[in-house]
Design a protein around this motif. Structure first.
Motif, PDB file in Angstrom:
ATOM      1  N   ASN A 298     -32.046 -11.017  -3.118  1.00  0.00           N
ATOM      2  CA  ASN A 298     -31.738 -11.350  -1.724  1.00  0.00           C
ATOM      3  C   ASN A 298     -32.553 -12.519  -1.178  1.00  0.00           C
ATOM      4  O   ASN A 298     -32.301 -12.963  -0.052  1.00  0.00           O
ATOM      5  CB  ASN A 298     -31.875 -10.117  -0.825  1.00  0.00           C
ATOM      6  N   THR A 299     -33.485 -13.025  -1.939  1.00  0.00           N
ATOM      7  CA  THR A 299     -34.243 -14.208  -1.517  1.00  0.00           C
ATOM      8  C   THR A 299     -33.877 -15.441  -2.343  1.00  0.00           C
ATOM      9  O   THR A 299     -34.590 -16.446  -2.306  1.00  0.00           O
ATOM     10  CB  THR A 299     -35.759 -13.968  -1.611  1.00  0.00           C
ATOM     11  N   THR A 300     -32.774 -15.353  -3.073  1.00  0.00           N
ATOM     12  CA  THR A 300     -32.409 -16.407  -4.025  1.00  0.00           C
ATOM     13  C   THR A 300     -31.052 -17.007  -3.687  1.00  0.00           C
ATOM     14  O   THR A 300     -30.064 -16.268  -3.575  1.00  0.00           O
ATOM     15  CB  THR A 300     -32.380 -15.858  -5.458  1.00  0.00           C
TER      16      THR A 300
ATOM     17  N   THR B 228     -26.346 -19.411   0.426  1.00  0.00           N
ATOM     18  CA  THR B 228     -27.766 -19.251   0.695  1.00  0.00           C
ATOM     19  C   THR B 228     -28.116 -17.783   0.884  1.00  0.00           C
ATOM     20  O   THR B 228     -27.259 -16.906   0.861  1.00  0.00           O
ATOM     21  CB  THR B 228     -28.176 -20.032   1.949  1.00  0.00           C
ATOM     22  N   THR B 229     -29.397 -17.539   1.119  1.00  0.00           N
ATOM     23  CA  THR B 229     -29.854 -16.167   1.296  1.00  0.00           C
ATOM     24  C   THR B 229     -29.314 -15.551   2.587  1.00  0.00           C
ATOM     25  O   THR B 229     -29.226 -14.323   2.692  1.00  0.00           O
ATOM     26  CB  THR B 229     -31.382 -16.112   1.301  1.00  0.00           C
TER      27      THR B 229
ATOM     28  N   ASN C 152     -26.023  -8.140  -1.390  1.00  0.00           N
ATOM     29  CA  ASN C 152     -27.435  -8.012  -1.781  1.00  0.00           C
ATOM     30  C   ASN C 152     -27.787  -6.589  -2.213  1.00  0.00           C
ATOM     31  O   ASN C 152     -28.702  -6.389  -3.006  1.00  0.00           O
ATOM     32  CB  ASN C 152     -28.338  -8.454  -0.635  1.00  0.00           C
TER      33      ASN C 152
END
Length: 113
Positions: free
Chosen positions: A30-32, A52-53, A73
């Motif tokens: 979820n941060t990628t 994007t995230t 996510n």
């Protein structure tokens, strides 16, 4: 171990639809930022769509309005919904995590006229 595994490719008729999935593991999904690329023999790999995230998206011009990238996510999965396919979409499609410099194994999409 960072890993991306694509599924959902195959054969479609012109005007048809397919949905690709990419299951990610080994990193904090979820941060990628995630993306889909494609490649045909003899040509360079090209960006198809990025997400994007926070869900912002970007598409190459030739697929705008026909393809939709999305992510779940909770399932560590990114999708590519492809509609109104045409033979020029025939390619091997790759899932990509840029910040991890990691590609999936690729999956064939073939669109017949």
């Amino acid at each position: 171990q960072v890993q991306l595994v694509e599924s959902g490719g195959g054969l479609a008729q012109s005007g048809g639809s397919l949905r690709l999935s990419c299951a990610a593991s080994g990193f904090t999904f979820n941060t990628t930022v995630m993306g889909w690329y494609r490649q045909v023999p003899g040509k360079s790999r090209e960006m198809v769509a990025m997400i994007t995230t926070v869900g912002s998206t970007n598409y190459r011009d030739s697929v705008k309005g026909r393809f939709t990238i999305s992510r779940d996510n909770a399932k560590n999965t990114v999708y590519l919904q492809m509609s109104n396919l045409n033979p020029e979409d025939t390619a091997v499609y790759y899932c990509y995590a840029p910040s991890k410099s990691t590609w999936g194994q690729g999956i064939q999409v073939t669109v017949s006229a």
